[in-house]
Design an enzyme around this catalytic site. Structure first.
Site, PDB file in Angstrom:
ATOM      1  N   CYS A 173      22.216  48.590 -54.531  1.00 22.84           N
ATOM      2  CA  CYS A 173      22.595  49.704 -55.418  1.00 22.84           C
ATOM      3  C   CYS A 173      21.875  49.644 -56.760  1.00 22.84           C
ATOM      4  CB  CYS A 173      24.101  49.706 -55.638  1.00 22.84           C
ATOM      5  SG  CYS A 173      24.700  48.149 -56.305  1.00 22.84           S
ATOM      6  N   GLU A 232      32.508  52.225 -57.971  1.00 17.17           N
ATOM      7  CA  GLU A 232      31.201  51.558 -58.101  1.00 17.17           C
ATOM      8  C   GLU A 232      30.251  52.338 -57.214  1.00 17.17           C
ATOM      9  OE1 GLU A 232      30.592  48.948 -60.064  1.00 17.17           O
ATOM     10  OE2 GLU A 232      32.653  48.560 -60.682  1.00 17.17           O
TER      11      GLU A 232
HETATM   12  P1  NAD Z   1      29.806  55.455 -48.235  1.00 17.79           P
HETATM   13  O1  NAD Z   1      30.313  56.200 -49.415  1.00 17.79           O
HETATM   14  O2  NAD Z   1      29.295  56.223 -47.080  1.00 17.79           O
HETATM   15  O3  NAD Z   1      30.931  54.488 -47.629  1.00 17.79           O
HETATM   16  C1  NAD Z   1      31.552  53.475 -48.381  1.00 17.79           C
HETATM   17  C2  NAD Z   1      32.897  53.139 -47.749  1.00 17.79           C
HETATM   18  O4  NAD Z   1      33.761  54.266 -47.875  1.00 17.79           O
HETATM   19  C3  NAD Z   1      32.851  52.800 -46.266  1.00 17.79           C
HETATM   20  O5  NAD Z   1      33.763  51.745 -46.022  1.00 17.79           O
HETATM   21  C4  NAD Z   1      33.322  54.086 -45.600  1.00 17.79           C
HETATM   22  O6  NAD Z   1      33.930  53.867 -44.344  1.00 17.79           O
HETATM   23  C5  NAD Z   1      34.332  54.587 -46.612  1.00 17.79           C
HETATM   24  N1  NAD Z   1      34.532  56.039 -46.608  1.00 17.79           N
HETATM   25  C6  NAD Z   1      33.644  57.001 -46.237  1.00 17.79           C
HETATM   26  N2  NAD Z   1      34.194  58.222 -46.417  1.00 17.79           N
HETATM   27  C7  NAD Z   1      35.449  58.017 -46.910  1.00 17.79           C
HETATM   28  C8  NAD Z   1      36.497  58.886 -47.313  1.00 17.79           C
HETATM   29  N3  NAD Z   1      36.378  60.225 -47.233  1.00 17.79           N
HETATM   30  N4  NAD Z   1      37.634  58.339 -47.789  1.00 17.79           N
HETATM   31  C9  NAD Z   1      37.757  57.001 -47.893  1.00 17.79           C
HETATM   32  N5  NAD Z   1      36.801  56.121 -47.518  1.00 17.79           N
HETATM   33  C10 NAD Z   1      35.654  56.636 -47.044  1.00 17.79           C
HETATM   34  O7  NAD Z   1      28.697  54.457 -48.819  1.00 17.79           O
HETATM   35  P2  NAD Z   1      27.730  53.497 -48.024  1.00 17.79           P
HETATM   36  O8  NAD Z   1      26.701  54.328 -47.323  1.00 17.79           O
HETATM   37  O9  NAD Z   1      28.506  52.506 -47.251  1.00 17.79           O
HETATM   38  O10 NAD Z   1      27.032  52.710 -49.244  1.00 17.79           O
HETATM   39  C11 NAD Z   1      25.861  53.118 -49.857  1.00 17.79           C
HETATM   40  C12 NAD Z   1      26.145  53.653 -51.240  1.00 17.79           C
HETATM   41  O11 NAD Z   1      26.901  52.711 -51.968  1.00 17.79           O
HETATM   42  C13 NAD Z   1      24.878  53.863 -52.058  1.00 17.79           C
HETATM   43  O12 NAD Z   1      24.975  55.085 -52.735  1.00 17.79           O
HETATM   44  C14 NAD Z   1      24.882  52.708 -53.046  1.00 17.79           C
HETATM   45  O13 NAD Z   1      24.208  52.951 -54.254  1.00 17.79           O
HETATM   46  C15 NAD Z   1      26.341  52.514 -53.270  1.00 17.79           C
HETATM   47  N6  NAD Z   1      26.633  51.165 -53.702  1.00 17.79           N
HETATM   48  C16 NAD Z   1      27.075  50.975 -54.969  1.00 17.79           C
HETATM   49  C17 NAD Z   1      27.314  49.699 -55.429  1.00 17.79           C
HETATM   50  C18 NAD Z   1      27.798  49.428 -56.825  1.00 17.79           C
HETATM   51  O14 NAD Z   1      28.183  48.293 -57.094  1.00 17.79           O
HETATM   52  N7  NAD Z   1      27.821  50.403 -57.715  1.00 17.79           N
HETATM   53  C19 NAD Z   1      27.113  48.620 -54.578  1.00 17.79           C
HETATM   54  C20 NAD Z   1      26.661  48.859 -53.291  1.00 17.79           C
HETATM   55  C21 NAD Z   1      26.440  50.139 -52.855  1.00 17.79           C
END
Ligand code: NAD
Length: 471
Positions: free
Chosen positions: A259, A225
């Site tokens: 998002c 997502e």
């Molecule tokens: P992010 O990708 O930085 O982090 C998300 C999660 O992944 C966190 O828990 C983080 O600790 C973990 N993570 C980071 N690097 C990782 C790795 N290499 N391996 C495994 N886990 C890892 O995202 P964010 O900044 O927390 O969220 C913002 C983004 O999320 C935006 O792009 C937004 O559009 C998207 N988002 C999408 C939805 C949806 O439903 N499609 C909903 C909310 C947010």
């Protein structure tokens, strides 16, 4: 389980996670989590624990994101309650095997498909809706009979602490556990080193790519997502006052950190100025003369994100807002125009309270501008003419969307939610959450009373004609 302490990082952390993973695997193999009554009881227990901790959840969201209590209830808790109530009500029906037709050549037999849990699953969540974006998928994982590890965001630690407390109080760690740790280290280790049976990830497109690549090494299926640039398209026949209210609500809720928020507006050139005026009025109605004083307006999650958003402000002409306070992580609801498609603000997901407004002349312009950032997570079209749905809505590829509204398609258990390619893959909410965490087994049970020899060697070539007839 468990907040990973600094002394447990590195090898220590991996050993700890390995013990936990092994315990969850053994627990799953014993079969308890599969039992229907156990699933229903677990869903009820989770709901009760959340109800008990409602106040703490709202306070934590306030601390992490200055989230207004109304938004914490409507966009975090209510999403969870809707999902869990629906799952409690429907899981019995979802879990039943479904009869299927048996081919004549396979008779005498009965055929069906039966959903089975996938096993031990991992749910990784982001910071913008840090509660519901791990708890809603967790409902699906439990309903389908899995064991689960959840990894809430490291950037909203107050909310993650409450989530971990809820999970600890409600479940054995061998069944469901919440793991917190600094940065990307824990998530990365889990995805890279462990052979989960499903990974459900919500976060950025960049991290999504890494997760998919690492999951591939284990052939672990993934639901992703992700993000993207979701346009709001306003035709010249749109009702501009209601359009402006709905766009401003969708954009500035949670200070634009949603998002599926409209990332930018594409408006017909004939109504651009009128729409900007309407948007400007609506922002005043929603947040008052000074949004910094408004209790209904959130803050940016941290200084890193704040600085990135500020850099976008330099890329165009600010028509409303544009003021900020770095100490308070405040950026006013901002409308910008005179922006080029080559600016970063039109190439990257904004994910903050900055709304670029660009104009177009015809539907071909719209298609080509939206396709510059192909496959948005959502798309919103504002028009009073159904013909425009065919010209625009049905021409473009996106995860989901609304006509004459924003955001609300995410709220329904009856509408599968998800993205397309760069904005994600897989669907959830309601029955789709259950399906995401289920493996549908196809089964044929044959009768043993007769056993026609037609399929056995030595083959009689004459039977080819008979087979052709049966088929
Ligand atoms: P992010 O990708 O930085 O982090 C998300 C999660 O992944 C966190 O828990 C983080 O600790 C973990 N993570 C980071 N690097 C990782 C790795 N290499 N391996 C495994 N886990 C890892 O995202 P964010 O900044 O927390 O969220 C913002 C983004 O999320 C935006 O792009 C937004 O559009 C998207 N988002 C999408 C939805 C949806 O439903 N499609 C909903 C909310 C947010």
């Amino acid at each position: 389980m468990k907040v990973i302490e600094p002394r447990e990082r590195g090898k220590g952390m991996e050993t700890l996670l390995r013990e936990l993973f092994k315990a969850q695997r053994q627990y799953f193999d014993k079969g308890n989590s599969k039992k229907l009554l156990f699933r229903i009881r677990s869903l009820r227990a989770l709901k009760k624990s959340v109800q008990r901790k409602e106040k703490e959840i709202i306070q934590a969201l306030e601390k992490d994101l200055s989230k207004p209590d109304f938004e914490s209830f409507s966009a975090e808790l209510a999403m969870f309650y809707e999902e869990v109530n629906y799952a409690i009500d429907k899981v019995r029906a979802w879990s039943r095997r479904e009869k299927k037709k048996t081919l004549l050549v396979l008779e005498p037999a009965k055929s069906w498909i039966q959903p089975e849990p996938k096993g031990v699953v991992l749910i990784v969540g982001p910071w913008n809706y840090p509660f519901q974006l791990v708890m809603v998928p967790l409902v699906g994982a439990i309903a389908a009979g899995n064991c689960a590890m959840i990894k809430p965001s490291d950037k909203t630690h107050n909310t993650s602490d409450v989530i971990t407390a809820i999970i600890q109080e409600t479940f054995d760690p061998e069944y469901i556990t919440s793991i917190q740790g600094p940065g990307s280290e824990v998530g990365n280790t889990l995805v890279e080193r462990f052979s989960f049976d499903h990974i459900f990830f919500t976060g950025s497109t960049e991290t999504g790519k890494k997760i998919m690549a690492k999951a591939a090494a284990h052939l672990t299926p993934v639901t992703l997502e992700l993000g993207g640039k979701s346009p709001a398209i306003v035709m010249d026949d749109a009702k501009l006052n209601v359009t402006a209210r709905r766009i401003a609500w969708g954009k500035f809720m949670n200070a634009g950190q949603t998002c599926i928020a409209p990332d930018y507006v594409l408006v017909h050139e004939a109504v651009k100025e009128k729409l900007i005026d309407e948007l400007s009025c609506v922002i005043g109605d929603f947040y008052g003369k000074d949004p910094l004083q408004s209790k209904d307006y959130g803050r940016i999650v941290n200084q890193q994100r704040f600085d990135k958003l500020l850099s976008f402000l330099k890329e165009g002409n600010v028509r409303r807002g544009g003021n900020y306070d770095r100490e308070k992580l405040f950026i006013a609801p901002t409308i910008m125009d005179e922006i080029s498609l080559e600016n970063r603000v039109m190439k990257e997901e904004i994910f903050g309270p900055i709304l670029p407004v660009l104009s177009f002349q015809n539907s071909d312009d719209v298609i080509s501008i939206v396709r510059k950032n192909r496959n948005p997570l959502a798309l919103y079209l504002f028009t009073e003419n159904k013909k425009n749905e065919g010209l625009i809505f049905n021409q473009l590829e996106f995860g989901g969307g609304c006509i004459n509204n924003c955001i609300i398609h995410v709220a329904s258990q009856h509408l599968p939610f998800g993205g397309v390619k760069t904005s994600g893959m897989g669907r959830y909410h309601g029955k789709d959450s259950f399906d995401t965490f289920s493996n549908y087994k196809s089964v044929v049970r044959s009768a043993t009373s007769i056993d026609p020899s037609i399929k056995y060697p030595p083959y009689d070539r004459k039977n080819i004609q008979l087979l052709k007839k049966l088929l």
